[in-house]
Design an enzyme around this catalytic site. Structure first.
Site, mmCIF file in Angstrom:
data_model
loop_
_atom_site.group_PDB
_atom_site.id
_atom_site.type_symbol
_atom_site.label_atom_id
_atom_site.label_comp_id
_atom_site.label_asym_id
_atom_site.label_seq_id
_atom_site.Cartn_x
_atom_site.Cartn_y
_atom_site.Cartn_z
ATOM 1 N N HIS A 124 0.864 -1.187 0.000
ATOM 2 C CA HIS A 124 0.000 0.000 0.000
ATOM 3 C C HIS A 124 0.902 1.238 0.000
ATOM 4 C CE1 HIS A 124 -3.607 2.299 1.495
ATOM 5 N NE2 HIS A 124 -2.663 3.068 2.014
ATOM 6 N N THR A 125 0.736 2.110 -0.993
ATOM 7 C CA THR A 125 1.505 3.353 -1.045
ATOM 8 C C THR A 125 0.556 4.538 -0.966
ATOM 9 O OG1 THR A 125 1.456 3.606 -3.463
ATOM 10 C CG2 THR A 125 3.210 2.228 -2.533
ATOM 11 N N ASN A 126 1.047 5.638 -0.382
ATOM 12 C CA ASN A 126 0.224 6.843 -0.270
ATOM 13 C C ASN A 126 1.140 8.052 -0.134
ATOM 14 O OD1 ASN A 126 -2.075 8.418 -0.130
ATOM 15 N ND2 ASN A 126 -2.950 7.379 1.649
ATOM 16 N N GLU A 153 -4.073 6.665 -2.629
ATOM 17 C CA GLU A 153 -3.595 5.298 -2.468
ATOM 18 C C GLU A 153 -3.382 4.601 -3.809
ATOM 19 O OE1 GLU A 153 -6.500 6.444 -1.383
ATOM 20 O OE2 GLU A 153 -6.709 6.141 0.776
ATOM 21 N N HIS A 158 -8.442 -4.678 12.022
ATOM 22 C CA HIS A 158 -9.771 -4.152 11.733
ATOM 23 C C HIS A 158 -9.895 -3.657 10.289
ATOM 24 C CE1 HIS A 158 -7.270 -0.792 12.984
ATOM 25 N NE2 HIS A 158 -8.105 0.042 12.426
ATOM 26 N N TRP A 159 -8.755 -3.545 9.565
ATOM 27 C CA TRP A 159 -8.847 -3.078 8.176
ATOM 28 C C TRP A 159 -7.806 -3.671 7.225
ATOM 29 C CZ3 TRP A 159 -4.816 -0.574 5.661
ATOM 30 C CH2 TRP A 159 -3.788 -0.090 6.473
ATOM 31 N N GLY A 173 -10.221 -5.934 4.236
ATOM 32 C CA GLY A 173 -11.129 -5.001 4.877
ATOM 33 C C GLY A 173 -11.509 -5.370 6.290
ATOM 34 N N ARG A 203 -15.769 5.408 -5.474
ATOM 35 C CA ARG A 203 -15.342 6.361 -4.453
ATOM 36 C C ARG A 203 -15.561 7.796 -4.920
ATOM 37 N NH1 ARG A 203 -9.125 6.246 -2.356
ATOM 38 N NH2 ARG A 203 -9.175 7.954 -0.847
ATOM 39 N N GLU A 233 -30.782 -25.340 -2.873
ATOM 40 C CA GLU A 233 -30.064 -24.722 -3.999
ATOM 41 C C GLU A 233 -28.574 -25.043 -3.900
ATOM 42 O OE1 GLU A 233 -29.420 -20.192 -5.854
ATOM 43 O OE2 GLU A 233 -31.071 -20.606 -4.455
ATOM 44 N N ASP A 257 -25.040 -23.657 -5.928
ATOM 45 C CA ASP A 257 -24.708 -22.532 -6.810
ATOM 46 C C ASP A 257 -23.285 -22.513 -7.332
ATOM 47 O OD1 ASP A 257 -27.195 -21.426 -6.417
ATOM 48 O OD2 ASP A 257 -26.542 -20.025 -4.871
ATOM 49 N N GLU A 261 -21.814 -19.156 -9.187
ATOM 50 C CA GLU A 261 -22.089 -17.796 -9.647
ATOM 51 C C GLU A 261 -20.758 -17.126 -9.959
ATOM 52 O OE1 GLU A 261 -26.223 -16.470 -7.497
ATOM 53 O OE2 GLU A 261 -24.382 -16.124 -6.374
#
Length: 827
Positions: free
Chosen positions: A117-119, A129, A193-194, A198, A268, A646, A648, A650
Site C-alpha cells: 500500500h503506497t500513499n 492510495e 480491523h482493516w 477489509g 469512491r 439450492e 450454486d 455464480e
C-alpha cells in the site's frame, strides 16, 4: 555428470536505487517504541528486527530529519499467516497538518500475497492510495525498497523497479510535500480491523510473535537542523527523474501488479475523480511488457556470437547486432525463420544465454535454445518457448532425447530456477545422453499446427516479422575434436548437483508453474496408441506425420478430437427451455450452443425441462469478456417454494484485467450462508471450461475442469441440514447485480459495453429424473456413490490453498460465537 541449465526471470532495471548499505542502525536510528521488541542484531548495525505480539508492536525512527532525500532499506517480511499485521517504511513530518510518504505492507493468510500500500499525504490530506501485489515472495529473501523525494517528484521503487511516480503539480493547484522536514520511520503493528480483506481476516495470535527484518539501511538526504537544510543540490537524486526506460517499468508494474488505484475508483468518486486529484494521476498509460530470460547472475559472459556461432539458416533473418558479438537477433516471416549453431561440439558442458522473446501475439511461433547430436539416433536437450496470443503466457517446453527417443516433456510458465533435473538412471535401464557430442542450436520458427493450444491458435502473419533476441552467450564445456574430448574435469559444473536450497526452489517451481509432466500422464501411452491407429485408418497417406509426433502432441490432437465429439453430443433443444429474456437467450448450431445476453433492459436465462433428485451435471461455459463488472453469470440447481434447496456456481464479473470471482453456496430449506469464493487459475473468458455439480445422498462436489474445488458433506448426524428430499431443476442465467457483485457494489456496470454475452455448450446430465412425484434413478451409477479419493483430496487442498479468497468456515467476525458445525475438522 550432468549438463546444467539455469534460467532466471530477470528484469533489466534502471539504476534508480542501488543499496550501498552504508548506514548503521546503531548511529542512524533509535528504536522508539516496543519495550524491547525491536532489536539490532550485529555490532556493525546492519541488521534490525521488529516484532509484534498481542501486547505490542515495535518501531524505529531516524535520528535526523530531512527536507528531500533518498531513503532505502532491505526488508524481509513476516512469513506464513501474517493476516492483520502491517509492516512499514515511511517518511513523516510532525503535527496535525503533516506530510507523509508511505510504504505499508499489508499481511495476508498463508498462501495469499501481501498487498503493498503506497500513499502520499500533504498538509494532513492523503487519499492518493495505490496498491500492488509483488512479483516475488517478500518473506523468503531480503528485497530493496526505496523512496526518492526531491523538489520535482517522489519515486517509489522495489528492487530498482519504479512502481509509482508522484510529480510536483503545484502549478495546477495540487499540494506537494516540500516545506515540512520529515523523519524516517519503520514499524510492525496490528491493524486487523482493516488491513486484510477489509478486516474480514483477523490476526492469528497463536502464530505470535511476528517478526520482520530490516538491513542495509541508508539515507542520502538534506539534513534539517536548527531550521535550516544542509543539502548537496548536485546529488544525482536531487534532480532525478524517470527516463523512458523507467517509465516503461512503471507501466509494466502498474499493468501487471497494481490492484488498486485511487485514480480509477469511480465508486469512491461517482462524479469523477476531483479535478485536482485527476491531474495528479497523470496521463493514461499505454503499457509495454518485456520478458527477459537470463542465465545465472554469477556467470562471466566471455562468449561472442562472432567467433562462437554461425547463423546457418534464414537468408539474412539472423543478425549479429554489435561489434563485440554480444547481441544477436533471429526473425521469422511467412517465408522463413532463422537459426544459429555453435562452431564446436561438446561432450558435457554448461551453456547459457540471455533471451528476450517475441512480444505481443506470438501464437504459432517457437523460439528455441538446445543441444543436439547428429544422426537418426540423436541425443537432445531442449528449451522450447511456445508462443501464445497477446496477454497469455508463453509455455516453456523442456525435453530430453536419448538415441532418438524423447517423450520426456515437462512444461512450465517460468518464474524460477532450477526448474528441472534429469538424473543419470542407467542403473535402472533408463538411457542417458553421455556418448554423443552435441552442438548448441537456437532458432525461431513457425509451428502453428501444434505449438499454441494444440494448433487451435494460428500465427497472425500481419504481425510479422517476429523477432527474438539473444545476448551474453557463453558455453563452458568439454570441446569435442578429432574424436576426443578436451575437458577440465575440475570445472565446478562438471560435478555440480542441485543442493537442498535448489531442490526447494525446484519443488516450488514445479508445484506452482508446471503445466504438463510426462511422469504423471497416465493417458499418454493409451491415447498415443489409440489415435495412431485412428489416424492411420483415417488417412494412410498422412501416417508419417503422426508417427513422428510425441505422445504430448498426439495428446493435444486427441483432446481436440475428444472436445469435438463431446461437443457434438450436446443438445440444448432436447434438454432445456429458454425461460426468460425476450429473445436474449438463443439456441444455436442445431442445439450445440446456447448464448445468454444482458443489456440495460433485461438479462436472460434457461432451465432444464426435467427436475432431478440427485445427479451429476456438466456444463462448458465461456464467460463475458472484457469489462464484466456488475454482471453475474450462473449455473445452479434449485427447488421451488419459499423453503427451497439450492447449489450454486455464480461468476461475479470484474473490471478488465481483474479476475472473475467464482462464488459458491449451498442452501437447504431456504437457508444458505455457506459461501466459498475462488479465483480461477485461467482466463474463463478466453475459452470454454467445464463446470460440474455432483449431488448424491452423501455429498455435493463442485469441480472445475475436473479439479474439485469444494466438497459439502451430508452431516445430518450432527444436526446440519442437507438437501436430499426436494427435486431441483438446473438453471443458468446472465443478469445485472451491480449493487453488490463487484467489490461489494463499488464498481458499477458499464452499459456502454452492452450487450454482454456468455456462451454455454456440451451440457451433460446424468440424474434421477423426478416425474409425477417419483424419482427414476439407478443407484448403481458411479456418481451416486462417488466420493473423493486421496488424489482428489490433494487437488482440493491445492485449490483452496492457492485460489480460495473467502471461506465462511474461517470468518470469525461473521460467526463470533463459533464457526458452523459442519466446518469442524471432525465433520
Amino acid at each position: 555428470m550432468k549438463f546444467a541449465f539455469l534460467v532466471l526471470f530477470l528484469f533489466a532495471v534502471q539504476s534508480v536505487c542501488v543499496n550501498a548499505g552504508t548506514g548503521s542502525f546503531h548511529k542512524d536510528v533509535k528504536i522508539h517504541w516496543g519495550d524491547g521488541r525491536g532489536k539490532i542484531h550485529d555490532n556493525e548495525g546492519k541488521l534490525l528486527s521488529l516484532s509484534l505480539d498481542k501486547s505490542s508492536g515495535s518501531g524505529f525512527q531516524s535520528n535526523d530529519e530531512f527536507l528531500y532525500g533518498k531513503a532505502e532499506v532491505q526488508m524481509k517480511l513476516v512469513p506464513g499467516n501474517s493476516a492483520g499485521t502491517v509492516t512499514t517504511f515511511y517518511l513523516k513530518s510532525p503535527g496535525t497538518t503533516w506530510d507523509e510518504i508511505d510504504f505499508e505492507f499489508l499481511g495476508n493468510i498463508s498462501g495469499h500475497p501481501y498487498t503493498l500500500h503506497t500513499n502520499v499525504y500533504t498538509k494532513g490530506s492523503g487519499d492518493k492510495e495505490q496498491q500492488f501485489h509483488l512479483w516475488f515472495d517478500p518473506t523468503r529473501e531480503f528485497h530493496t525498497y526505496c523512496i526518492t523525494w526531491n523538489p520535482e517528484r517522489i519515486i517509489f521503487t522495489v528492487d530498482n523497479v519504479p512502481i509509482r511516480e508522484f510529480k510536483n503539480s503545484e502549478s495546477i493547484g495540487i499540494p506537494f510535500p516540500k516545506i515540512q522536514p520529515m523523519r524516517l520511520y519503520a514499524s510492525l503493528w496490528e491493524a486487523e480491523h482493516w488491513a486484510t480483506r477489509g478486516g474480514l481476516e483477523k490476526t492469528d495470535w497463536s502464530k505470535a510473535p511476528f517478526t520482520a527484518f530490516y538491513r542495509n539501511y541508508n539515507v542520502e538526504g538534506c539534513v534539517w537542523a536548527n531550521g535550516k537544510s544542509s543539502c548537496a543540490a548536485n546529488s544525482p537524486w536531487y534532480t532525478q527523474k524517470l527516463d523512458q526506460r523507467g517509465m516503461n517499468r512503471v507501466k509494466w508494474a502498474q499493468r501487471n501488479y497494481m490492484v488498486y488505484n485511487y485514480c480509477t475508483d469511480k465508486k469512491r468518486f461517482p462524479k469523477g475523480v476531483p479535478a485536482k486529484m485527476k491531474l495528479s494521476c497523470g496521463t493514461r498509460f499505454t503499457f509495454l511488457v518485456l520478458f527477459l530470460f537470463a542465465a545465472q547472475s554469477v556467470a562471466v559472459y566471455a562468449g561472442s556470437f562472432h567467433k562462437d556461432v554461425q547463423i546457418h539458416w534464414g537468408d539474412g533473418r539472423g543478425k549479429v547486432r554489435d561489434r563485440d558479438g554480444k547481441l544477436l537477433s533471429l526473425s521469422l516471416d511467412k517465408s522463413s525463420g532463422s537459426g544459429f549453431q555453435s562452431h564446436q561440439e561438446f561432450l558435457y558442458g554448461k551453456a547459457e544465454v540471455q533471451m528476450k522473446l517475441v512480444p505481443g501475439n506470438s501464437a504459432g511461433t517457437v523460439t528455441t535454445f538446445y543441444l543436439k547430436s547428429p544422426g537418426t539416433t540423436w541425443d537432445e536437450i531442449d528449451f522450447e518457448f511456445l508462443g501464445n496470443i497477446s496477454g497469455h503466457p508463453y509455455t516453456l517446453h523442456t525435453n530430453v532425447y536419448t538415441r532418438g527417443s524423447g517423450d520426456k516433456e515437462q512444461h512450465f510458465t517460468v518464474d524460477g530456477v532450477p526448474i528441472r533435473e534429469f538424473k543419470n538412471s542407467e542403473s535402472m535401464g533408463v538411457p542417458f545422453p553421455k556418448n554423443q557430442p552435441m552442438r548448441l542450436y537456437a532458432s525461431l520458427w513457425e509451428a502453428e499446427h501444434w505449438a499454441t493450444r494444440g494448433g487451435l491458435e494460428k500465427t497472425d502473419w500481419s504481425k510479422a516479422p517476429f523477432t527474438a533476441f539473444y545476448r551474453n552467450y557463453n558455453v563452458e564445456g568439454c570441446v569435442w575434436a578429432n574424436g576426443k574430448s578436451s575437458c577440465p574435469a575440475n570445472a565446478l559444473w562438471f560435478t555440480q548437483k542441485v543442493d537442498l536450497e535448489g531442490e526447494k526452489k525446484m519443488k516450488w517451481a514445479q508445484s506452482k508453474y508446471m503445466i504438463y509432466n510426462y511422469c504423471t500422464d497416465k493417458r499418454s501411452s493409451l491415447l498415443s496408441s489409440f489415435f495412431f491407429t485412428f489416424l492411420t485408418k483415417l488417412n494412410n497417406t498422412h501416417t508419417h506425420v503422426y508417427t513422428t509426433m510425441s505422445p504430448f502432441k498426439i495428446f493435444f490432437f486427441a483432446a481436440l478430437l475428444a472436445a469435438v465429439f463431446s461437443f457434438s453430443a450436446a443438445d440444448f433443444n432436447s434438454d432445456v427451455n429458454v425461460a426468460w429474456g425476450n429473445g436474449r437467450g438463443k439456441i444455436l448450431n442445431n442445439g450445440q450452443l446456447l448464448t445468454l445476453s444482458l443489456d440495460r433492459s433485461s438479462g436472460s436465462g434457461f432451465q432444464s425441462k426435467t427436475e432431478y433428485l440427485f445427479g451429476k451435471i456438466d456444463m462448458q461455459i465461456k464467460l463475458v469478456p472484457g469489462n464484466s463488472a456488475g454482471t453475474v453469470t450462473t449455473f445452479y440447481l434449485k427447488s421451488e417454494g419459499s423453503t427451497w434447496d439450492e447449489i450454486d456456481f455464480e461468476f461475479l464479473g470484474n473490471m478488465s484485467g481483474d479476475p472473475y470471482t467464482l462464488h459458491t453456496n449451498v442452501y437447504t430449506q431456504g437457508k444458505g450462508d455457506k459461501e466459498q469464493q475462488f479465483y480461477l487459475w485461467f482466463d474463463p473468458t478466453a475459452n470454454f471450461h467445464t463446470y460440474s455439480i455432483l449431488w448424491n445422498p452423501q455429498r455435493i462436489i463442485l469441480t472445475v475442469d475436473g479439479t474439485p474445488i469444494r466438497e459439502f458433506k451430508n452431516s445430518e448426524s450432527i444436526g446440519v441440514l442437507f438437501p436430499k428430499s426436494k427435486p431441483m431443476r438446473m438453471y443458468a442465467s446472465l443478469w445485472n447485480a451491480d449493487d453488490w457483485a463487484t467489490r461489494g457494489g463499488l464498481v458499477k456496470t458499464d452499459w456502454s459495453k452492452a450487450p454482454f454475452m456468455a456462451s454455454y455448450r456440451s451440457i451433460k446430465i446424468e440424474g434421477c429424473a423426478h416425474i409425477n412425484g417419483r424419482s427414476s434413478c439407478s443407484p448403481s451409477s458411479s456418481w451416486y456413490t462417488q466420493q473423493m479419493d486421496a488424489t482428489s483430496q490433494a487437488r482440493l487442498r491445492w485449490v483452496q490453498k492457492n485460489y480460495m479468497i473467502y471461506n465462511y468456515c474461517t470468518d470469525r467476525k461473521r460467526f463470533p460465537q463459533g464457526i458452523p458445525r459442519e466446518c469442524a475438522p471432525s465433520a
